[in-house]
Design a protein around this motif. Sequence first.
Motif, PDB file in Angstrom:
ATOM      1  N   LEU A   5      40.538  39.818  51.927  1.00 17.16           N
ATOM      2  CA  LEU A   5      40.563  38.374  51.969  1.00 17.16           C
ATOM      3  C   LEU A   5      41.442  37.864  50.842  1.00 17.16           C
ATOM      4  N   HIS A   6      42.312  36.954  51.149  1.00 14.65           N
ATOM      5  CA  HIS A   6      43.151  36.289  50.146  1.00 14.65           C
ATOM      6  C   HIS A   6      42.573  34.896  49.941  1.00 14.65           C
ATOM      7  N   ILE A   7      42.340  34.545  48.688  1.00 15.44           N
ATOM      8  CA  ILE A   7      41.691  33.270  48.389  1.00 15.44           C
ATOM      9  C   ILE A   7      42.596  32.384  47.538  1.00 15.44           C
ATOM     10  N   ASP A   8      42.289  31.095  47.533  1.00 18.71           N
ATOM     11  CA  ASP A   8      43.081  30.153  46.744  1.00 18.71           C
ATOM     12  C   ASP A   8      42.605  30.150  45.290  1.00 18.71           C
ATOM     13  N   GLU A   9      43.336  29.441  44.450  1.00 16.91           N
ATOM     14  CA  GLU A   9      43.042  29.414  43.014  1.00 16.91           C
ATOM     15  C   GLU A   9      41.661  28.847  42.708  1.00 16.91           C
ATOM     16  N   GLY A  10      41.257  27.820  43.426  1.00 18.16           N
ATOM     17  CA  GLY A  10      39.943  27.222  43.199  1.00 18.16           C
ATOM     18  C   GLY A  10      38.815  28.193  43.498  1.00 18.16           C
ATOM     19  N   ALA A  11      38.943  28.941  44.577  1.00 11.24           N
ATOM     20  CA  ALA A  11      37.924  29.932  44.925  1.00 11.24           C
ATOM     21  C   ALA A  11      37.915  31.066  43.904  1.00 11.24           C
ATOM     22  N   ALA A  12      39.084  31.495  43.455  1.00 13.09           N
ATOM     23  CA  ALA A  12      39.165  32.547  42.445  1.00 13.09           C
ATOM     24  C   ALA A  12      38.457  32.111  41.171  1.00 13.09           C
ATOM     25  N   GLY A  23      47.800  38.093  44.818  1.00 11.99           N
ATOM     26  CA  GLY A  23      47.613  39.340  45.534  1.00 11.99           C
ATOM     27  C   GLY A  23      46.844  40.412  44.782  1.00 11.99           C
ATOM     28  N   ARG A  24      46.351  40.089  43.581  1.00 12.63           N
ATOM     29  CA  ARG A  24      45.559  41.052  42.801  1.00 12.63           C
ATOM     30  C   ARG A  24      44.124  41.079  43.313  1.00 12.63           C
ATOM     31  N   THR A  25      43.569  42.271  43.460  1.00  9.66           N
ATOM     32  CA  THR A  25      42.177  42.395  43.861  1.00  9.66           C
ATOM     33  C   THR A  25      41.304  42.029  42.669  1.00  9.66           C
ATOM     34  N   ILE A  26      40.474  41.008  42.832  1.00  5.42           N
ATOM     35  CA  ILE A  26      39.626  40.545  41.735  1.00  5.42           C
ATOM     36  C   ILE A  26      38.149  40.815  41.988  1.00  5.42           C
ATOM     37  N   ALA A  27      37.800  41.154  43.241  1.00  7.62           N
ATOM     38  CA  ALA A  27      36.401  41.411  43.558  1.00  7.62           C
ATOM     39  C   ALA A  27      36.302  42.191  44.861  1.00  7.62           C
ATOM     40  N   GLN A  28      35.112  42.738  45.074  1.00  5.94           N
ATOM     41  CA  GLN A  28      34.765  43.354  46.341  1.00  5.94           C
ATOM     42  C   GLN A  28      33.359  42.880  46.688  1.00  5.94           C
ATOM     43  N   GLY A  29      33.101  42.761  47.983  1.00  9.83           N
ATOM     44  CA  GLY A  29      31.775  42.319  48.361  1.00  9.83           C
ATOM     45  C   GLY A  29      31.450  42.610  49.806  1.00  9.83           C
ATOM     46  N   LEU A  30      30.177  42.434  50.143  1.00  9.41           N
ATOM     47  CA  LEU A  30      29.700  42.611  51.510  1.00  9.41           C
ATOM     48  C   LEU A  30      29.873  41.299  52.254  1.00  9.41           C
ATOM     49  N   ILE A  31      30.643  41.329  53.314  1.00  8.09           N
ATOM     50  CA  ILE A  31      30.955  40.108  54.048  1.00  8.09           C
ATOM     51  C   ILE A  31      29.830  39.757  55.025  1.00  8.09           C
ATOM     52  N   ASP A  32      29.616  38.470  55.204  1.00  4.40           N
ATOM     53  CA  ASP A  32      28.530  37.964  56.045  1.00  4.40           C
ATOM     54  C   ASP A  32      28.973  37.590  57.453  1.00  4.40           C
ATOM     55  N   VAL A  33      30.223  37.883  57.804  1.00  6.04           N
ATOM     56  CA  VAL A  33      30.742  37.472  59.112  1.00  6.04           C
ATOM     57  C   VAL A  33      31.795  38.469  59.596  1.00  6.04           C
ATOM     58  N   ASP A  34      31.870  38.677  60.893  1.00  4.87           N
ATOM     59  CA  ASP A  34      32.898  39.533  61.487  1.00  4.87           C
ATOM     60  C   ASP A  34      34.271  38.878  61.344  1.00  4.87           C
ATOM     61  N   ALA A  35      35.316  39.694  61.326  1.00  2.00           N
ATOM     62  CA  ALA A  35      36.688  39.188  61.214  1.00  2.00           C
ATOM     63  C   ALA A  35      37.019  38.207  62.333  1.00  2.00           C
ATOM     64  N   GLU A  36      36.609  38.524  63.536  1.00  2.00           N
ATOM     65  CA  GLU A  36      36.958  37.673  64.675  1.00  2.00           C
ATOM     66  C   GLU A  36      36.243  36.321  64.655  1.00  2.00           C
ATOM     67  N   VAL A  42      34.602  44.231  51.658  1.00  2.00           N
ATOM     68  CA  VAL A  42      35.958  43.690  51.734  1.00  2.00           C
ATOM     69  C   VAL A  42      36.497  43.470  50.323  1.00  2.00           C
ATOM     70  N   GLN A  43      37.800  43.522  50.198  1.00  2.00           N
ATOM     71  CA  GLN A  43      38.466  43.202  48.946  1.00  2.00           C
ATOM     72  C   GLN A  43      38.774  41.714  48.926  1.00  2.00           C
ATOM     73  N   VAL A  44      38.647  41.121  47.749  1.00  2.00           N
ATOM     74  CA  VAL A  44      38.959  39.709  47.555  1.00  2.00           C
ATOM     75  C   VAL A  44      40.140  39.637  46.600  1.00  2.00           C
ATOM     76  N   LEU A  93      28.561  40.399  45.613  1.00  6.13           N
ATOM     77  CA  LEU A  93      29.941  40.340  45.143  1.00  6.13           C
ATOM     78  C   LEU A  93      30.056  40.994  43.765  1.00  6.13           C
ATOM     79  N   VAL A  94      31.018  41.886  43.615  1.00  4.22           N
ATOM     80  CA  VAL A  94      31.249  42.567  42.335  1.00  4.22           C
ATOM     81  C   VAL A  94      32.647  42.227  41.861  1.00  4.22           C
ATOM     82  N   LEU A  95      32.739  41.692  40.646  1.00  6.44           N
ATOM     83  CA  LEU A  95      34.038  41.386  40.059  1.00  6.44           C
ATOM     84  C   LEU A  95      34.663  42.664  39.517  1.00  6.44           C
ATOM     85  N   LEU A  96      35.978  42.768  39.650  1.00  4.15           N
ATOM     86  CA  LEU A  96      36.688  43.947  39.158  1.00  4.15           C
ATOM     87  C   LEU A  96      37.507  43.621  37.935  1.00  4.15           C
TER      88      LEU A  96
END
Length: 76
Positions: free
Chosen positions: A1-8, A43-56, A36-38, A73-76
Amino acid sequence: LHIDEGAARAITQNGKSLLAAGISRAEGEFQTGDVVQVCDPDGRTIAQGLIDVDAEKLSAYHGNAPVVHRDNLVLL
């Protein structure tokens, strides 16, 4: 998942869950409960976590719907 600055900022500095509104792009296939990677806007991976929804189904989530809860969610 790629997130915006506010979410980061929300997940790294404020200890918040990742909400659908903060996702700018999703790549790959994943199912509910997958790890999933966040990635930040650079484009830097900053976290990993268990996602609550399917991709589709991710595109149907809007606004404040949590996608990765802070407890999963675990911060890296």
